[in-house]
Design a protein around this motif. Structure first.
Motif, PDB file in Angstrom:
ATOM      1  N   ARG A   1      40.952  31.319  32.549  1.00 51.85           N
ATOM      2  CA  ARG A   1      41.648  30.731  32.137  1.00 51.85           C
ATOM      3  C   ARG A   1      43.117  31.558  31.799  1.00 51.85           C
ATOM      4  O   ARG A   1      44.519  30.492  31.850  1.00 51.85           O
ATOM      5  CB  ARG A   1      42.179  30.002  31.842  1.00 51.85           C
ATOM      6  CG  ARG A   1      40.536  28.650  32.875  1.00 51.85           C
ATOM      7  CD  ARG A   1      41.081  28.853  34.116  1.00 51.85           C
ATOM      8  NE  ARG A   1      41.535  27.715  34.937  1.00 51.85           N
ATOM      9  CZ  ARG A   1      42.179  27.382  35.792  1.00 51.85           C
ATOM     10  NH1 ARG A   1      41.232  28.202  37.127  1.00 51.85           N
ATOM     11  NH2 ARG A   1      42.998  26.637  36.362  1.00 51.85           N
ATOM     12  N   ALA A   2      42.773  32.626  31.328  1.00 46.32           N
ATOM     13  CA  ALA A   2      44.103  33.189  30.285  1.00 46.32           C
ATOM     14  C   ALA A   2      45.361  34.763  31.147  1.00 46.32           C
ATOM     15  O   ALA A   2      44.147  34.813  32.025  1.00 46.32           O
ATOM     16  CB  ALA A   2      44.186  33.461  28.579  1.00 46.32           C
ATOM     17  N   PRO A   3      46.328  34.654  31.335  1.00 43.15           N
ATOM     18  CA  PRO A   3      46.693  35.601  31.508  1.00 43.15           C
ATOM     19  C   PRO A   3      46.784  36.933  31.660  1.00 43.15           C
ATOM     20  O   PRO A   3      46.810  37.561  30.049  1.00 43.15           O
ATOM     21  CB  PRO A   3      48.543  35.393  32.294  1.00 43.15           C
ATOM     22  CG  PRO A   3      48.344  34.284  30.695  1.00 43.15           C
ATOM     23  CD  PRO A   3      47.415  33.615  30.392  1.00 43.15           C
ATOM     24  N   ARG A   4      46.478  38.057  32.183  1.00 47.01           N
ATOM     25  CA  ARG A   4      46.008  38.886  31.741  1.00 47.01           C
ATOM     26  C   ARG A   4      46.384  39.895  32.202  1.00 47.01           C
ATOM     27  O   ARG A   4      46.441  40.419  33.804  1.00 47.01           O
ATOM     28  CB  ARG A   4      44.188  39.789  31.711  1.00 47.01           C
ATOM     29  CG  ARG A   4      43.551  38.788  30.376  1.00 47.01           C
ATOM     30  CD  ARG A   4      44.125  39.472  28.783  1.00 47.01           C
ATOM     31  NE  ARG A   4      43.377  41.003  28.212  1.00 47.01           N
ATOM     32  CZ  ARG A   4      41.927  41.165  29.082  1.00 47.01           C
ATOM     33  NH1 ARG A   4      40.845  40.151  28.398  1.00 47.01           N
ATOM     34  NH2 ARG A   4      41.360  42.247  28.826  1.00 47.01           N
ATOM     35  N   MET A   5      46.753  41.710  31.923  1.00 48.80           N
ATOM     36  CA  MET A   5      47.043  42.263  32.740  1.00 48.80           C
ATOM     37  C   MET A   5      46.350  43.490  32.212  1.00 48.80           C
ATOM     38  O   MET A   5      45.589  44.268  31.142  1.00 48.80           O
ATOM     39  CB  MET A   5      48.775  42.976  32.577  1.00 48.80           C
ATOM     40  CG  MET A   5      49.663  42.376  33.042  1.00 48.80           C
ATOM     41  SD  MET A   5      51.185  43.370  32.729  1.00 48.80           S
ATOM     42  CE  MET A   5      51.137  43.735  31.627  1.00 48.80           C
ATOM     43  N   PHE A   6      45.527  44.137  33.431  1.00 50.63           N
ATOM     44  CA  PHE A   6      45.000  45.034  33.437  1.00 50.63           C
ATOM     45  C   PHE A   6      44.761  46.600  33.611  1.00 50.63           C
ATOM     46  O   PHE A   6      45.227  46.422  35.330  1.00 50.63           O
ATOM     47  CB  PHE A   6      43.106  44.784  33.837  1.00 50.63           C
ATOM     48  CG  PHE A   6      42.924  43.531  33.610  1.00 50.63           C
ATOM     49  CD1 PHE A   6      41.954  43.657  32.053  1.00 50.63           C
ATOM     50  CD2 PHE A   6      43.003  42.133  33.739  1.00 50.63           C
ATOM     51  CE1 PHE A   6      41.354  42.662  32.318  1.00 50.63           C
ATOM     52  CE2 PHE A   6      42.481  41.502  33.528  1.00 50.63           C
ATOM     53  CZ  PHE A   6      42.221  40.945  32.846  1.00 50.63           C
ATOM     54  N   ARG A   7      44.428  47.860  33.310  1.00 48.77           N
ATOM     55  CA  ARG A   7      45.507  49.080  34.047  1.00 48.77           C
ATOM     56  C   ARG A   7      44.364  49.957  34.828  1.00 48.77           C
ATOM     57  O   ARG A   7      43.537  49.640  34.180  1.00 48.77           O
ATOM     58  CB  ARG A   7      45.207  50.409  32.317  1.00 48.77           C
ATOM     59  CG  ARG A   7      46.663  50.035  31.543  1.00 48.77           C
ATOM     60  CD  ARG A   7      46.880  50.716  30.835  1.00 48.77           C
ATOM     61  NE  ARG A   7      47.346  52.644  30.992  1.00 48.77           N
ATOM     62  CZ  ARG A   7      47.835  52.394  30.552  1.00 48.77           C
ATOM     63  NH1 ARG A   7      49.098  51.986  30.138  1.00 48.77           N
ATOM     64  NH2 ARG A   7      48.075  53.856  30.804  1.00 48.77           N
ATOM     65  N   LEU A   8      44.465  49.678  35.800  1.00 49.51           N
ATOM     66  CA  LEU A   8      43.820  49.848  37.469  1.00 49.51           C
ATOM     67  C   LEU A   8      42.819  51.009  36.884  1.00 49.51           C
ATOM     68  O   LEU A   8      41.871  51.479  36.862  1.00 49.51           O
ATOM     69  CB  LEU A   8      44.663  50.191  38.388  1.00 49.51           C
ATOM     70  CG  LEU A   8      43.907  49.237  39.314  1.00 49.51           C
ATOM     71  CD1 LEU A   8      44.748  48.098  38.476  1.00 49.51           C
ATOM     72  CD2 LEU A   8      45.301  49.525  40.332  1.00 49.51           C
TER      73      LEU A   8
END
Length: 318
Positions: free
Chosen positions: A191-198
């Motif tokens: 429930r927390a926003p994240r950015m994951f490098r592909l």
């Protein structure tokens, strides 16, 4: 003009009786200068685009002379309507073929030229990839776009660095973000926003469940919040004074990262704030010598001192 911006610009012109250049710039996310250049390009290409000044004026295109959108498939329309992608990013999404097909259909309906010119696509080649770019492992964007568009929850194996073992995470994707030449999966994790490098997603599977997103959140809002937070956390603001003799050079090198304030005393140096993403960027100040004096933060002055000492020791006469 990029294919996606051309498509979006023509849609805006065809969907309204008249639209101002300011409204066009806001809708396309570009500057007024860029919009003016694009409109001039359309006129030179033979599109009957006109502009009228005044309160009721604006930019218009004659009815029936714009894009024949009926010839495009729904997939081709969606592909062209995603603005901001360069050629390589479209290729990453396996969207290059649909883009070429759509533009070819539109090109056959456009007015001819009075001159015998070869097509612009045969005269210009665009390759946005950096030189000597090493091939990255991980998950390509085209592999994830299907599950993301189907709104599926994913289980990913994610490595935070090349040395650390991957972690297993369950994420609820908002979508894919292309930022500064790097692809990211934007998703909620616990429930927390994240950015994951592909490139660091070593494997993934669908959980069998639909994604569960936080209320009133979209890919645009979450990505904007994450990028703003990242820039806030990673920006180093160096305070300094700059001699007037080096002012033009500093503005040329640092551009918008440089903010200036002049003293009432005309003989005093300019006070400046230089924004950088990393502390190591203070290396760019070394060529200025004594013309720039750094006052803070302490980490910046200490690193600059160490760099200058290393440079002096390296060139010490034997």
């Amino acid at each position: 003009m990029t294919p996606d911006r051309f498509f979006s610009l023509m849609l805006l012109l065809q969907s309204r009786d008249a639209v101002t250049t300011t409204d066009l710039a806001t809708a396309l996310g570009v500057s007024l200068r860029t919009v003016t250049r694009d409109l001039n390009w359309l006129r030179e290409a033979g599109f009957p685009v006109s502009a009228q000044r005044g309160r009721s004026g604006g930019v218009t295109v004659l009815p029936g002379t714009g894009l024949d959108l009926t010839r495009l498939t729904p997939g081709e329309r969606q592909t062209l309507s995603v603005t901001g992608l360069d050629d390589k990013q479209r290729d990453d999404l396996n969207a290059s073929t649909e883009t070429r097909h759509a533009l070819a259909k539109l090109a056959t309906t456009q007015p001819g030229h009075s001159e015998d010119l070869i097509p612009l696509t045969e005269a210009v080649q665009v390759d946005s990839r950096p030189w000597l770019q090493s091939r990255l492992d991980g998950t390509p964007p085209a592999a994830l776009i299907g599950p993301v568009r189907r709104a599926r929850q994913l289980r990913i194996e994610y490595s935070r660095s090349r040395e650390s073992p991957p972690s297993t995470l369950v994420v609820d994707p908002y979508g894919l973000l292309a930022k500064a030449g790097i692809w990211y999966l934007v998703a909620d994790c616990d429930r927390a926003p994240r950015m994951f490098r592909l490139e660091r997603i070593t494997s993934w599977t669908e959980t069998g469940y639909r994604r569960r997103l936080r209320p009133c959140q979209t890919l645009h809002s979450v990505a904007a919040g994450l990028t703003a937070q990242w820039e806030h956390d990673h920006v180093v603001e160096v305070s300094a004074t700059i001699d007037e003799s080096q002012l033009e050079r500093a503005q040329r090198i640092f551009g918008q990262r440089l903010r200036l304030e002049k003293h009432a005393d005309e003989t005093a140096p300019y006070e400046a704030t230089i924004r950088s993403l990393h502390l190591e960027d203070v290396r760019a100040l070394l060529p200025f010598g004594r013309s720039i004096t750094v006052h803070g933060p302490v980490e910046a002055t200490a690193r600059l001192h160490d760099l200058a000492t290393e440079l002096a020791d390296h060139h010490r006469p034997s």
